[in-house]
Design a protein around this motif. Structure first.
Motif, short mmCIF file in Angstrom:
data_model
loop_
_atom_site.label_atom_id
_atom_site.label_comp_id
_atom_site.label_asym_id
_atom_site.label_seq_id
_atom_site.Cartn_x
_atom_site.Cartn_y
_atom_site.Cartn_z
N TYR A 32 31.08 39.35 47.41
CA TYR A 32 29.64 39.57 47.48
C TYR A 32 28.99 38.33 48.10
O TYR A 32 29.42 37.19 47.86
CB TYR A 32 29.06 39.82 46.09
CG TYR A 32 29.39 41.17 45.53
CD1 TYR A 32 28.83 42.33 46.08
CD2 TYR A 32 30.25 41.30 44.43
CE1 TYR A 32 29.13 43.58 45.56
CE2 TYR A 32 30.55 42.54 43.91
CZ TYR A 32 29.99 43.68 44.47
OH TYR A 32 30.29 44.91 43.96
N LYS A 33 27.99 38.56 48.95
CA LYS A 33 27.35 37.46 49.66
C LYS A 33 26.86 36.38 48.70
O LYS A 33 26.16 36.66 47.73
CB LYS A 33 26.19 38.00 50.50
CG LYS A 33 25.55 36.95 51.40
CD LYS A 33 24.47 37.57 52.26
CE LYS A 33 23.84 36.53 53.20
NZ LYS A 33 22.79 37.12 54.07
N GLY A 34 27.24 35.14 48.97
CA GLY A 34 26.79 34.01 48.16
C GLY A 34 27.56 33.81 46.89
O GLY A 34 27.19 32.95 46.07
N THR A 35 28.63 34.60 46.70
CA THR A 35 29.42 34.47 45.47
C THR A 35 30.91 34.45 45.83
O THR A 35 31.29 34.60 46.99
CB THR A 35 29.17 35.65 44.51
OG1 THR A 35 29.82 36.82 45.02
CG2 THR A 35 27.68 35.91 44.34
N THR A 36 31.73 34.24 44.82
CA THR A 36 33.18 34.35 45.00
C THR A 36 33.70 35.57 44.24
O THR A 36 34.88 35.66 43.92
CB THR A 36 33.88 33.08 44.48
OG1 THR A 36 33.54 32.86 43.11
CG2 THR A 36 33.47 31.86 45.30
N THR A 37 32.79 36.50 43.94
CA THR A 37 33.15 37.71 43.19
C THR A 37 33.74 38.76 44.12
O THR A 37 33.15 39.07 45.16
CB THR A 37 31.92 38.28 42.48
OG1 THR A 37 31.34 37.27 41.64
CG2 THR A 37 32.32 39.48 41.63
N HIS A 38 34.86 39.30 43.74
CA HIS A 38 35.52 40.34 44.53
C HIS A 38 34.63 41.58 44.58
O HIS A 38 34.24 42.12 43.55
CB HIS A 38 36.88 40.68 43.90
CG HIS A 38 37.71 41.61 44.74
ND1 HIS A 38 38.90 42.14 44.30
CD2 HIS A 38 37.53 42.11 45.98
CE1 HIS A 38 39.41 42.92 45.24
NE2 HIS A 38 38.59 42.91 46.27
N SER A 39 34.32 42.04 45.76
CA SER A 39 33.43 43.18 45.93
C SER A 39 34.11 44.51 45.65
O SER A 39 33.44 45.55 45.56
CB SER A 39 32.87 43.19 47.35
OG SER A 39 33.92 43.42 48.28
N GLY A 40 35.43 44.49 45.55
CA GLY A 40 36.18 45.74 45.41
C GLY A 40 36.77 46.19 46.73
O GLY A 40 37.63 47.07 46.77
N PHE A 41 36.30 45.59 47.83
CA PHE A 41 36.83 45.90 49.15
C PHE A 41 37.91 44.87 49.53
O PHE A 41 37.74 43.67 49.30
CB PHE A 41 35.72 45.86 50.21
CG PHE A 41 34.79 47.03 50.14
CD1 PHE A 41 35.07 48.20 50.83
CD2 PHE A 41 33.62 46.97 49.38
CE1 PHE A 41 34.21 49.29 50.77
CE2 PHE A 41 32.76 48.04 49.31
CZ PHE A 41 33.06 49.21 50.01
N ASP A 42 39.01 45.38 50.08
CA ASP A 42 40.10 44.51 50.52
C ASP A 42 40.34 44.72 52.01
O ASP A 42 40.12 45.81 52.55
CB ASP A 42 41.37 44.83 49.75
CG ASP A 42 41.27 44.42 48.29
OD1 ASP A 42 41.60 43.27 47.99
OD2 ASP A 42 40.84 45.26 47.47
N LEU A 43 40.78 43.67 52.66
CA LEU A 43 41.05 43.68 54.10
C LEU A 43 42.53 43.43 54.32
O LEU A 43 43.11 42.50 53.76
CB LEU A 43 40.23 42.59 54.79
CG LEU A 43 40.44 42.41 56.29
CD1 LEU A 43 39.92 43.63 57.04
CD2 LEU A 43 39.72 41.14 56.77
N CYS A 44 43.15 44.28 55.14
CA CYS A 44 44.56 44.14 55.47
C CYS A 44 44.69 43.98 56.98
O CYS A 44 44.13 44.76 57.74
CB CYS A 44 45.35 45.37 55.00
SG CYS A 44 47.11 45.29 55.38
N THR A 45 45.41 42.93 57.40
CA THR A 45 45.57 42.65 58.82
C THR A 45 47.05 42.74 59.20
O THR A 45 47.89 42.10 58.57
CB THR A 45 45.05 41.25 59.17
OG1 THR A 45 43.69 41.13 58.75
CG2 THR A 45 45.14 41.00 60.67
N CYS A 46 47.34 43.56 60.20
CA CYS A 46 48.72 43.70 60.67
C CYS A 46 49.11 42.45 61.45
O CYS A 46 48.41 42.04 62.38
CB CYS A 46 48.84 44.94 61.56
SG CYS A 46 50.45 45.12 62.36
N LYS A 47 50.24 41.85 61.10
CA LYS A 47 50.69 40.63 61.76
C LYS A 47 51.28 40.92 63.14
O LYS A 47 51.49 40.01 63.92
CB LYS A 47 51.74 39.93 60.89
CG LYS A 47 51.23 39.53 59.51
CD LYS A 47 50.15 38.48 59.60
CE LYS A 47 50.72 37.12 59.89
NZ LYS A 47 49.68 36.06 59.89
#
Length: 206
Positions: A32-47
């Motif tokens: 969440y903007k301005g915090t270190t709280t996990h928003s529930g959304f995750d990002l996965c990047t293919c190497k």
């Protein structure tokens, strides 16, 4: 066909939904903007290709989740759209995917030389022509699961969506056995010397 490893939340390696390469995956989470709280959304990047997928609640949202293998390269053109549409909706509706895969099977048996109107009759006709039992079982598996998707039955695809997942593997197995293998053998057979081919023809004509 090589084994397909579908995208799985937090898995370090799987087949990328973008490039379809079995590759390492890098995970991070959105805050969440301005915090270190996990928003529930995750990002996965293919190497391998560097493209990203976005996940929420351990489920892929972008791109549309396709947790099963792509269609076999030799799947007839008449079946491809149904297969891809089923793959596209599988995560949201296993029943819809199973119904589409039943339609795919109906078109596939027509490509194998049958009428394509009644799947049960067509499978029976193929069996009478010497269809191997394992292919018959794969066809009937898809037929029965597909029927249960559109009519009340003993199987509940909502309770066990993996049943619908397995239909994709079955279709690719059927294509490999009935289309790909004979095609490969025919291509190899053609390179035999003409004299040998004529000798075989004379032998079998007796």
């Amino acid at each position: 066909m090589s084994k397909y490893y579908p995208p799985k939340f937090n898995s370090k390696n799987f087949h990328c939904v973008h490039c379809n390469v079995y590759s390492a995956q890098e995970w991070s989470y959105l805050e969440y903007k301005g915090t270190t709280t996990h928003s529930g959304f995750d990002l996965c990047t293919c190497k391998h290709c560097g493209k990203e997928s976005f996940w929420y609640g351990e489920r892929m949202l972008i791109p549309t989740e396709a947790p099963v293998s792509p269609h076999h390269v030799d799947l007839p053109d008449s079946c491809i759209d149904d297969y891809n549409e089923a793959r596209d909706v599988l995560a949201r509706s296993p029943k819809a995917a199973a119904a589409l895969m039943r339609l795919c099977i109906q078109k596939l048996v027509a490509e194998l030389g049958e009428k394509g109107k009644n799947i049960n009759d067509d499978i029976g006709a193929l069996v009478n022509k010497g269809l191997p039992v394992e292919v018959q079982q794969a066809l009937d598996y898809c037929r029965v699961i597909g029927n249960n998707a559109v009519h009340p039955g003993e199987l509940n695809l909502d309770d066990d969506p993996n049943i619908a997942h397995s239909m994709f593997e079955m279709v690719n197995f059927i294509v490999e056995d009935r289309i790909t293998k004979p095609k490969k053998i025919a291509e190899l057979y053609k390179i035999l010397p003409e004299g040998a081919l004529k000798a075989v023809e004379r032998r079998d004509s007796k």
